[in-house]
Design an enzyme around this catalytic site. Structure first.
Site, short mmCIF file in Angstrom:
data_model
loop_
_atom_site.label_atom_id
_atom_site.label_comp_id
_atom_site.label_asym_id
_atom_site.label_seq_id
_atom_site.Cartn_x
_atom_site.Cartn_y
_atom_site.Cartn_z
N ARG A 116 0.81 -1.29 -0.03
CA ARG A 116 0.04 -0.11 0.01
C ARG A 116 0.83 1.33 -0.06
NH1 ARG A 116 -5.14 0.97 3.27
NH2 ARG A 116 -3.75 0.73 5.24
N LYS A 126 3.20 -10.51 10.21
CA LYS A 126 2.63 -10.12 8.73
C LYS A 126 3.03 -11.68 7.91
CE LYS A 126 1.81 -7.13 5.07
NZ LYS A 126 1.44 -5.74 4.94
N ARG A 133 -2.51 -0.40 14.05
CA ARG A 133 -1.23 -1.08 14.66
C ARG A 133 -1.91 -1.62 15.98
NH1 ARG A 133 0.35 -0.51 10.50
NH2 ARG A 133 2.03 0.56 9.46
P1 ATP Z 1 -0.94 -0.52 6.35
O1 ATP Z 1 -1.08 -0.84 5.33
O2 ATP Z 1 -1.81 -0.86 7.30
O3 ATP Z 1 -0.49 0.75 6.91
P2 ATP Z 1 1.23 -2.27 6.57
O4 ATP Z 1 2.82 -1.95 7.69
O5 ATP Z 1 1.04 -3.54 6.49
O6 ATP Z 1 -0.02 -1.60 6.98
P3 ATP Z 1 1.72 -2.15 3.90
O7 ATP Z 1 1.90 -1.01 2.75
O8 ATP Z 1 0.19 -2.64 3.82
O9 ATP Z 1 1.89 -1.59 5.41
O10 ATP Z 1 2.73 -3.26 3.62
C1 ATP Z 1 4.08 -2.93 3.60
C2 ATP Z 1 4.74 -3.37 4.80
O11 ATP Z 1 5.02 -4.82 4.61
C3 ATP Z 1 6.20 -2.67 5.09
O12 ATP Z 1 6.17 -2.56 6.52
C4 ATP Z 1 6.94 -3.72 4.50
O13 ATP Z 1 8.17 -3.72 5.26
C5 ATP Z 1 6.44 -5.01 4.91
N1 ATP Z 1 6.73 -6.23 3.87
C6 ATP Z 1 7.33 -6.04 2.82
N2 ATP Z 1 7.40 -7.27 2.31
C7 ATP Z 1 6.87 -8.15 2.89
C8 ATP Z 1 6.93 -9.65 3.01
N3 ATP Z 1 7.29 -10.19 2.02
N4 ATP Z 1 6.35 -10.23 3.91
C9 ATP Z 1 5.78 -9.34 4.92
N5 ATP Z 1 5.78 -8.20 5.34
C10 ATP Z 1 6.55 -7.45 4.29
C1 BTN Z 2 0.53 -4.74 1.58
O1 BTN Z 2 0.63 -5.51 2.42
O2 BTN Z 2 0.71 -3.63 1.53
C2 BTN Z 2 0.10 -5.52 0.04
C3 BTN Z 2 1.13 -6.19 -0.62
C4 BTN Z 2 0.85 -6.94 -1.79
C5 BTN Z 2 1.78 -7.56 -2.51
C6 BTN Z 2 1.42 -8.15 -3.78
S1 BTN Z 2 2.61 -9.45 -4.33
C7 BTN Z 2 1.56 -9.47 -5.78
C8 BTN Z 2 1.02 -8.02 -6.24
N1 BTN Z 2 1.94 -7.36 -7.02
C9 BTN Z 2 2.63 -6.21 -6.23
O3 BTN Z 2 3.39 -5.44 -6.80
N2 BTN Z 2 2.07 -6.07 -5.17
C10 BTN Z 2 1.05 -7.48 -4.84
#
Ligand code: ATP
Ligand code: BTN
Length: 320
Positions: free
Chosen positions: A117, A182, A317
């Site tokens: 996101r 996560k 969070r």
């Molecule tokens: P929110 O979307 O609610 O703000 P979030 O911290 O989950 O929360 P996102 O943008 O949804 O944020 O997801 C990106 C987050 O996931 C970052 O903190 C990133 O470091 C983490 N992230 C990236 N790759 C992975 C992965 N393969 N597995 C778990 N977490 C990951």
């Molecule tokens: C999140 O937690 O913010 C969402 C993560 C979404 C990752 C998937 S991997 C397949 C697809 N291609 C991308 O570049 N992002 C989504």
């Protein structure tokens, strides 16, 4: 698009297990030992752990099951494109949305620019996880997209439960958690509107066997390892199952919307009854999580009573 045929061929050989000499690999692929060594370095940059033992050759540090387009396609009715090396499966479909059939799927082994996101990076090493996106033309229009992303999360956790994987939970609005870490993220993006309908791409990244020493992730994460599932999951089976689950969830959502859905979400909510904070730009609100309402808004019990919040810019969070 860059040609990755040689690297993928090397991986195919290594994924069968055992040691493979640089010379043998070179002969099999019609290139020099030096060229093999260069390609191995490139593969390591995709996040694959390969080591070399003098006199024996190269071996994968962990067994790897490669994705097989034929196997996946034989189990799903929607068109599937397996593009092993890609920038982002979501971007690939967004770029082609105009010419795609609704339901088209893109799956990758590695994403160079996987995203979460708000443009955050989704760390996407080769061969150890799943990166999967589906293009969907939503006749209900953009306003319905928020609910849809919640419905998809629930459908996936329920499908994992059917496979015998217990303990996977949801974090509003679209993350899967295992033991407060996560496990997977869902990203719904739009490529504009076609009349009243919305062109959506629903992407999911799920960790299956990510190496413990993976760098670049800024929060606790987990994987669906053997320790979690009881046995190593078959990646082709899981990929097909996820495609079929998404397809059913989207079709059902178009017919029923969110009716009867709140209870299903609340059963799986990772934070229900726990102290959390909502972050909205500079603003933070603390309270106790109370699940979601019929609109898909997150419910928080604060000092002012029960409040609901909805919108793409909100992050939840834990605050225990
Ligand atoms: P929110 O979307 O609610 O703000 P979030 O911290 O989950 O929360 P996102 O943008 O949804 O944020 O997801 C990106 C987050 O996931 C970052 O903190 C990133 O470091 C983490 N992230 C990236 N790759 C992975 C992965 N393969 N597995 C778990 N977490 C990951
Ligand atoms: C999140 O937690 O913010 C969402 C993560 C979404 C990752 C998937 S991997 C397949 C697809 N291609 C991308 O570049 N992002 C989504």
């Amino acid at each position: 698009m860059k040609d990755h045929t040689v690297k993928l061929s090397i991986l195919k050989v290594l994924s069968a297990g055992g040691f493979h000499s640089g010379e043998g690999l070179g002969e099999a692929l019609g290139i020099s030992r030096a060229a093999i060594s260069k390609h191995i370095k490139g593969i390591q940059e995709w996040g694959v752990d390969i080591y070399r033992v003098q006199g024996k050759g190269y071996q994968l540090a962990q067994p790897m099951q490669l994705l097989d387009a034929t196997v996946i396609q034989s189990r799903v009715t929607l068109p599937v494109e397996l593009i092993p090396i890609i920038d982002s499966t979501n971007q690939y479909l967004l770029d082609r949305a105009d010419s795609l059939e609704s339901g088209t799927v893109c799956i990758a082994e590695y994403q160079a620019k996987g995203r979460g996101r708000r443009g955050r990076e989704w760390v996407s090493p080769f061969g150890s996880n799943l990166y999967l996106s589906m293009y969907w033309r939503l006749d209900a229009g953009m306003a319905a997209a928020m609910g849809l992303s919640l419905v998809v999360g629930v459908a996936i956790v329920e499908a994992l439960e059917k496979l015998g994987v217990d303990g996977v939970k949801l974090k509003w609005p679209n993350d899967l958690y295992y033991q407060d870490r996560k496990l997977a993220g869902i990203l719904v993006e739009m490529s504009g509107q076609a009349g009243a309908a919305a062109n959506l791409v629903i992407g999911m990244g799920m960790n299956l066997k990510m190496a413990e020493n993976t760098v670049g992730i800024t929060q606790p994460w987990s994987s669906l390892t053997e320790a979690v599932c009881g046995e190593a999951l078959d990646r082709n089976e899981l990929a097909s199952m996820l495609v079929n689950t998404l397809h059913t969830a989207l079709t059902d959502y178009e017919l029923q919307g969110m009716s009867g859905f709140v209870e299903r979400w609340n059963r799986l909510d990772n934070f229900i009854g726990r102290k959390v904070k909502l972050i909205m730009g500079q603003r933070e609100i603390t309270g106790v999580a109370r699940g979601i309402n019929e609109q898909g808004a997150v419910l928080l019990e604060t000092e002012h009573g029960l409040e609901s919040y909805i919108g793409g810019e909100i992050s939840l969070r834990g605050n225990d």
